[in-house]
Design an enzyme around this catalytic site. Structure first.
Site, short mmCIF file in Angstrom:
data_model
loop_
_atom_site.label_atom_id
_atom_site.label_comp_id
_atom_site.label_asym_id
_atom_site.label_seq_id
_atom_site.Cartn_x
_atom_site.Cartn_y
_atom_site.Cartn_z
N SER A 3 54.65 78.13 60.28
CA SER A 3 55.72 77.80 61.09
C SER A 3 54.98 77.32 62.29
O SER A 3 54.38 78.03 62.98
CB SER A 3 56.78 78.92 61.53
OG SER A 3 57.44 78.59 62.54
N LYS A 14 56.56 74.40 58.15
CA LYS A 14 57.73 74.36 58.72
C LYS A 14 57.45 73.67 60.21
O LYS A 14 56.45 74.20 60.89
CB LYS A 14 58.49 75.68 58.78
CG LYS A 14 59.40 76.06 59.85
CD LYS A 14 60.04 77.37 59.53
CE LYS A 14 60.55 78.25 60.86
NZ LYS A 14 61.02 79.53 60.43
N LYS A 28 58.80 73.33 64.15
CA LYS A 28 60.22 73.58 65.02
C LYS A 28 60.75 72.01 65.41
O LYS A 28 59.76 71.46 65.89
CB LYS A 28 59.66 74.31 66.03
CG LYS A 28 59.34 75.90 65.50
CD LYS A 28 60.52 76.66 65.23
CE LYS A 28 60.27 77.99 64.77
NZ LYS A 28 61.25 78.94 64.49
N ASP A 55 63.00 73.50 61.74
CA ASP A 55 63.64 74.81 62.25
C ASP A 55 64.22 74.26 63.56
O ASP A 55 63.13 74.17 64.33
CB ASP A 55 62.80 75.92 62.24
CG ASP A 55 63.63 77.37 62.57
OD1 ASP A 55 65.03 77.18 62.85
OD2 ASP A 55 63.32 78.31 62.61
N GLU A 100 66.60 74.60 58.81
CA GLU A 100 67.17 75.90 59.28
C GLU A 100 67.70 76.03 60.68
O GLU A 100 67.30 75.27 61.44
CB GLU A 100 65.85 76.77 59.50
CG GLU A 100 65.73 78.28 59.41
CD GLU A 100 64.28 78.66 59.75
OE1 GLU A 100 63.33 78.07 59.38
OE2 GLU A 100 64.45 79.86 60.07
N ASP A 152 69.32 81.15 59.44
CA ASP A 152 68.60 82.27 60.03
C ASP A 152 69.30 83.31 60.79
O ASP A 152 69.61 84.20 60.36
CB ASP A 152 66.98 81.59 60.48
CG ASP A 152 66.27 82.73 61.15
OD1 ASP A 152 66.73 83.79 61.17
OD2 ASP A 152 65.12 82.19 61.54
N LYS A 184 64.96 87.72 56.97
CA LYS A 184 64.18 88.61 57.85
C LYS A 184 64.60 90.02 57.76
O LYS A 184 65.89 90.31 58.03
CB LYS A 184 64.08 88.05 59.30
CG LYS A 184 63.73 86.51 59.46
CD LYS A 184 63.51 86.32 61.04
CE LYS A 184 62.88 84.95 61.00
NZ LYS A 184 63.22 84.27 62.41
N GLY A 206 59.74 84.92 59.18
CA GLY A 206 58.69 86.01 59.90
C GLY A 206 58.98 86.09 61.38
O GLY A 206 59.84 85.15 61.88
O1 OSB Z 1 62.97 80.82 63.74
O2 OSB Z 1 61.82 81.56 62.13
C1 OSB Z 1 62.17 81.48 63.47
C2 OSB Z 1 59.17 83.19 65.41
C3 OSB Z 1 59.75 83.85 66.44
C4 OSB Z 1 61.18 83.73 66.55
C5 OSB Z 1 61.81 82.94 65.60
C6 OSB Z 1 61.30 82.09 64.51
C7 OSB Z 1 59.74 82.30 64.50
C8 OSB Z 1 59.18 81.63 63.50
C9 OSB Z 1 57.70 82.14 63.23
O3 OSB Z 1 59.48 80.70 62.87
C10 OSB Z 1 57.63 82.98 61.91
C11 OSB Z 1 56.21 83.46 61.62
O4 OSB Z 1 55.25 82.85 61.44
O5 OSB Z 1 56.26 85.02 61.61
MG MG Z 2 64.24 80.42 62.10
#
Ligand code: OSB
Ligand code: MG
Length: 388
Positions: free
Chosen positions: A150, A176, A178, A203, A228, A253, A277, A305
């Protein structure tokens, strides 16, 4: 359709809580190698609440996925510690069946991240006492786990392209990125142009509203695996409107906290994919219920995660041995988050981008006591809160 026991994993009935000698809450802060930005916030470290539960010589560890702030979820490390101390620890009692313990925790509304931390620590402890890996305790078979990365929001498109290139080089199975308002269509276009064939997704962490349908439709040409949480962190209804209008599969999510939420979302057609999660839905058992339900409805799931330390990451890895997890998750190498971790072994990718389950009982990870000390902010003994 209503909630039924048919989605329950089979073996919680035969698990009972052992006699507990100590419970400790340890708050750690691990600096990130690079700050991590989502549409609502930037973190430069992972502050995590860890829970250790001991039975004689055995220790189980859980990691609460809440942040110290409410910018991803309303729960925080402080709110979780409060709920754990006042309401969850007093429910832990020797000889109680795990099913009863989970039912009693259901009387505590919400607060899923607090519940998951204790559920995780107890399951790790019980698996270690039985000398079986966590996945085996859950009736799941060992397998290699797919990887995914991510990538946070960057200052420039070039920086983003460099990060994607590095991930592709490492053989991550899925990338992924952001996105947020102003850093979306052109940024996705740039990544797609340079990497036409990778499994790519975006995301938004809830940055858009239903008025942005036409804008979000522009993402349809990029063959994204999914988008997402495009709309509000608490919305399910408007996502159903959006999903009818766009081709890109919607994945939820933030909006999913339970099997009930998952049923609502799937029945409304709000998403075609679910990010599970385990820490956000109250633990591994609820995560498996959602996974079983989703599988029965033909909805693929994957493990999200929360930039966890090696403790939380290990739970995500064991969870993904469940057959419903058919899409690579947000499970990345330890060293892309932290210079060093508080556990060993750390997570690494093999030549084909796969992650192996740590050997040994429970989650299989060992606490590195000196590293834990180095990153500990504070700790508190909760043993006195157990009901006699
Ligand atoms: O939206 O999935 C999310 C990290 C912190 C808060 C929200 C998110 C995330 C990630 C990172 O996308 C996921 C990871 O690498 O653990
Ligand atoms: Mg997310």
């Amino acid at each position: 359709m209503t909630r039924t026991d048919i989605y329950d994993p089979h073996l919680t009935g035969e698990i009972t809580i052992p006699s507990i000698s100590q419970i400790e809450a340890v708050t750690v802060s691990l600096p990130f190698v690079t700050p991590f930005s989502i549409s609502s916030y930037t973190w430069d470290c992972k502050e995590a609440l860890l829970i250790r539960i001991d039975s004689g010589e055995f220790s189980g560890w859980g990691e609460c996925v809440a942040d110290p702030d409410p910018f991803y979820s309303p729960e925080t490390t402080t709110s979780c510690l409060h709920i754990i101390k006042e309401f969850i620890v007093p429910l832990i009692r020797e000889g109680k069946s795990f099913t009863d313990f989970l039912r009693e925790m259901d009387h505590i509304r919400g607060n899923k991240m607090a519940k998951a931390a204790i559920e995780n620590a107890l399951l790790d402890l019980i698996a270690r006492m039985r000398e079986v890996p966590l996945h085996a305790l859950l009736g799941l078979e060992k397998k290699m786990i797919m990887s995914g990365i991510s990538i946070g929001i960057k200052d420039t498109v070039d920086e983003l392209l460099d990060s994607v290139a590095e991930a592709v080089e490492k053989r991550y199975h899925r990338v992924k990125m952001k996105i947020k308002r102003g850093k979306d269509v052109e940024w996705v276009a740039a990544v797609r142009e340079r990497f036409p064939f990778i499994q790519l997704m975006a995301d938004a962490n809830g940055d858009y509203s239903i008025n942005d349908i036409n804008h979000l439709k522009e993402l349809d040409v990029f063959n994204l695996l999914m988008i997402e949480q495009p709309l509000s962190y608490s919305d399910i209804y408007f996502h159903s409107k959006l999903q009818k209008e766009i081709d890109t599969p919607v994945c939820l999510d933030e909006s999913i906290h339970s099997l009930d939420d998952a049923i609502t979302a799937v029945e409304l057609g709000s998403c075609r994919i679910i990010n599970i999660k385990e820490g956000r839905v109250g633990g591994i058992i609820e995560a498996l219920r959602i996974a079983n339900y989703a599988q029965s409805r033909g909805i693929p799931v994957w493990s999200g995660g929360m930039d966890e330390t090696g403790i939380g990451r290990a739970f995500n890895i064991h969870l993904q041995t469940a057959p419903a997890f058919t899409i690579p998750g947000d499970t990345s190498e330890t060293l892309r988050y932290f210079k060093e971790d508080i556990v060993s072994p750390i997570v690494t990718l093999d030549d084909e981008g796969f992650i192996s389950i740590p050997e040994g009982s429970g989650t299989g990870v060992r606490i590195e006591t000196d590293k834990l000390k180095k990153y500990t902010l504070r700790s508190e003994n909760l043993t006195g809160l157990l009901k006699k």
